[in-house]
Design an enzyme around this catalytic site. Structure first.
Site, PDB file in Angstrom:
ATOM      1  N   HIS A  76       3.781  -2.526   5.602  1.00 43.46           N
ATOM      2  CA  HIS A  76       4.947  -2.029   4.859  1.00 43.46           C
ATOM      3  C   HIS A  76       5.679  -0.943   5.633  1.00 43.46           C
ATOM      4  O   HIS A  76       5.082  -0.134   6.336  1.00 43.46           O
ATOM      5  CB  HIS A  76       4.568  -1.566   3.452  1.00 43.46           C
ATOM      6  N   ASP A  78       7.709   1.575   4.432  1.00 46.38           N
ATOM      7  CA  ASP A  78       7.906   2.899   3.853  1.00 46.38           C
ATOM      8  C   ASP A  78       6.673   3.780   4.006  1.00 46.38           C
ATOM      9  O   ASP A  78       5.566   3.296   4.227  1.00 46.38           O
ATOM     10  CB  ASP A  78       8.279   2.792   2.379  1.00 46.38           C
ATOM     11  N   ASP A 115       0.011   5.430   7.598  1.00 44.88           N
ATOM     12  CA  ASP A 115       0.014   4.479   6.490  1.00 44.88           C
ATOM     13  C   ASP A 115       1.475   4.182   6.170  1.00 44.88           C
ATOM     14  O   ASP A 115       2.150   4.989   5.537  1.00 44.88           O
ATOM     15  CB  ASP A 115      -0.709   5.091   5.291  1.00 44.88           C
ATOM     16  N   GLU A 145       6.470  -0.401  -0.629  1.00 47.11           N
ATOM     17  CA  GLU A 145       5.117  -0.682  -1.114  1.00 47.11           C
ATOM     18  C   GLU A 145       4.569   0.489  -1.905  1.00 47.11           C
ATOM     19  O   GLU A 145       3.900   0.316  -2.928  1.00 47.11           O
ATOM     20  CB  GLU A 145       4.205  -0.995   0.081  1.00 47.11           C
ATOM     21  N   GLU A 146       4.862   1.701  -1.442  1.00 44.42           N
ATOM     22  CA  GLU A 146       4.230   2.880  -2.027  1.00 44.42           C
ATOM     23  C   GLU A 146       4.731   3.204  -3.430  1.00 44.42           C
ATOM     24  O   GLU A 146       4.048   3.893  -4.181  1.00 44.42           O
ATOM     25  CB  GLU A 146       4.445   4.096  -1.114  1.00 44.42           C
ATOM     26  N   ASP A 169      -3.066  -2.989   6.753  1.00 46.59           N
ATOM     27  CA  ASP A 169      -2.872  -1.804   5.914  1.00 46.59           C
ATOM     28  C   ASP A 169      -4.172  -1.290   5.302  1.00 46.59           C
ATOM     29  O   ASP A 169      -4.232  -0.984   4.125  1.00 46.59           O
ATOM     30  CB  ASP A 169      -1.862  -2.130   4.804  1.00 46.59           C
ATOM     31  N   HIS A 447      -1.274   9.861   2.067  1.00 46.99           N
ATOM     32  CA  HIS A 447      -0.557  10.371   0.886  1.00 46.99           C
ATOM     33  C   HIS A 447      -0.691  11.880   0.736  1.00 46.99           C
ATOM     34  O   HIS A 447      -0.364  12.423  -0.317  1.00 46.99           O
ATOM     35  CB  HIS A 447      -1.013   9.682  -0.407  1.00 46.99           C
TER      36      HIS A 447
END
Length: 478
Positions: A76, A78, A115, A145-146, A169, A447
């Site tokens: 992904h 983003d 990530d 995705e996030e 991922d 994150h």
């Protein structure tokens, strides 16, 4: 200080470095989409943006390998835009500042974007390399995705042609993920008329910060403190002991990140201000003791602020606090993350992300949380529902890749399912023929502003990926 683009394998780190210079927070992908389209044109592969805002690339097979099964490489675009409280970084305009600390690539006060930037960088490396041996390859660089797996959810059927999906991922080199939990977003909202603040009351802002936070799928079971949940404990006591009233609440900013900070503004009678501040000091001790050995940087403090003219009505305030109490014990199978709380004098919004590898347990979490919200008059909505990805016991790719890994590194890979939600389950629902394996280099604390990538894991990841592409089986009947 060495630049990361000089690390090995150069093809991945160079592309990842360039990617860090392109702003790509979830919801703001225009720059990275154009960047990938320009890259594809430069290296001579087909590329387009589909109706779901994904970027798709296609590269033909190496000479003599045209009869191999088609592989979809997927990652992904983003990244989660988290930063430290003192950071002035603007994720929509500023490049990520990376640095090397021993065996790790880190950043200065922000998420790194490994990530899933390392997955995108690996796709770029495959697309540009004219020496690799492989069958037909298509790349799927998914959007947002996030924040809701929107690119995967809206992926058109009939667009992709692959027989095999290699999702890039995951966060532990040496692991092959063959299944993942499902998830769903639960949002409760309520609007109301503000109440006038009592004449003579004072306002105090209470801040909780310095928590580790983390990925609500990968680290939800590590016992880390959730800032919103800890603030609920304190606010209940403040209401009970100090006649506090709630004016504002702001905690968390991403549905899939454990919130690491929270701020509330409380009003109290002037004579109770000092008692509220003392209660804050007491609760800093309580929370620190409860999370001893886990949370080491807790900051919990109160400060005077201008008294607002209005506040949340008392009955709404009490109901909202009560609504945030129910929770599901965090464990590998099932969890709930009290992700985002935004309360003003006229409106409240609470967002929870529930995950489970069991559909019935996921439904149970939705029922429990929704009931709590509904009982206090909140409108409840769910979205982003995705089922789990169940392991395929007959997977040809799991067997093949396990053998390849052992041949390369003389040890067996770990084959398992994970609690984090992966796009694989959604893509599989649209393309049920796919044989899927997820793997990647080692990343820690995604994150969070402490996100870091393990340098020695990246050469092994690249070697494993390229050898797998070389060994992809032929199409049946050919």
């Amino acid at each position: 200080m060495s630049e990361i683009k000089n690390l090995q394998p150069e093809c991945i780190w160079r592309n990842f470095y360039v990617l860090t210079q392109v702003p790509r927070p979830s919801g703001h992908l225009e720059k990275v989409q154009q960047f990938l389209l320009d890259f594809a044109k430069k290296v001579g592969v087909e590329a387009f943006k589909d109706s779901a805002n994904n970027i798709v690339m296609r590269k033909p097979a190496s000479p003599g390998m045209e009869n191999r099964k088609t592989v979809m490489l997927q990652a992904h675009m983003d990244m989660v835009p988290q930063k430290t409280p003192d950071s002035t970084h603007n994720f929509e305009t500023d490049p990520i500042q990376t640095w090397i600390d021993g065996e790790w690539v880190k950043t200065k006060g922000t998420t790194l974007g490994a990530d899933n930037g390392l997955g995108i960088a690996a796709i770029m490396a495959v697309m540009e390399d004219k020496t690799l041996k492989h069958g037909p390859i298509e790349a799927l660089c998914t959007a947002d995705e996030e924040t809701g797996m929107y690119g995967a959810n809206d992926l058109p059927t009939g667009q992709m042609t692959a027989d095999i999906l290699l999702n890039l991922d995951t966060e532990d080199e040496g692991e092959m993920i063959v299944g993942s939990a499902g998830g769903i977003n639960i949002t409760g909202t309520i609007e109301y008329k503000p109440a006038d603040t009592e004449k003579g009351d004072k306002a105090v802002k209470v801040t909780l910060k310095g928590l580790k936070g983390g990925h609500s799928g990968l680290e939800i079971n590590e016992g880390r403190a959730n800032a919103n949940k800890q603030m609920v404990r304190f606010v209940r006591e403040a209401i009970s002991q100090c006649d506090a009233r709630l004016a504002e609440w702001h905690g968390g900013n991403m549905r899939n990140a454990i919130p690491n900070s929270c701020v509330v503004i409380l009003t109290v009678p002037a004579e109770n201000v000092e008692a509220l501040k003392e209660l804050t000091e007491d609760w800093k001790v309580y929370i620190s003791e409860d999370y001893y050995g886990i949370e080491e940087g807790i900051e919990f403090f109160a400060e005077d602020v201008a008294t607002p003219a209005t506040e949340v009505p008392a009955e709404i305030q009490d109901n909202l606090v009560d609504a945030m109490i129910p929770s599901i014990p965090s464990k590998v199978e099932t969890s709930s993350n009290l992700a985002i709380v935004d309360i003003s004098d006229t409106k409240a919004e609470i967002k929870v992300l529930a995950r489970s590898s069991s559909e019935s347990m996921k439904d149970y979490v939705v029922t429990t949380v929704s009931s709590a919200f509904s009982m206090v008059g909140m409108k409840v909505e769910t979205d982003g529902d995705y089922t789990g990805w169940n392991p395929n016991p007959n997977s040809e790719m799991v067997a093949l890749m396990s053998k390849i890994y052992k041949d390369l590194f003389h040890t067996d890979p770990t084959v398992q399912v994970c609690h984090a939600g992966l796009e694989c389950s959604i893509i599989l629902s649209k393309y049920p023929q796919l044989d899927i394996v997820s793997f990647g280099p080692t990343i820690r604390s995604p994150h969070t502003a402490g996100e870091r990538a393990h340098i020695p894991s990246v050469p092994k990841f690249w070697q494993f990926l390229t050898k797998t592409l070389e060994e992809i089986p032929e199409k049946s009947g050919k």
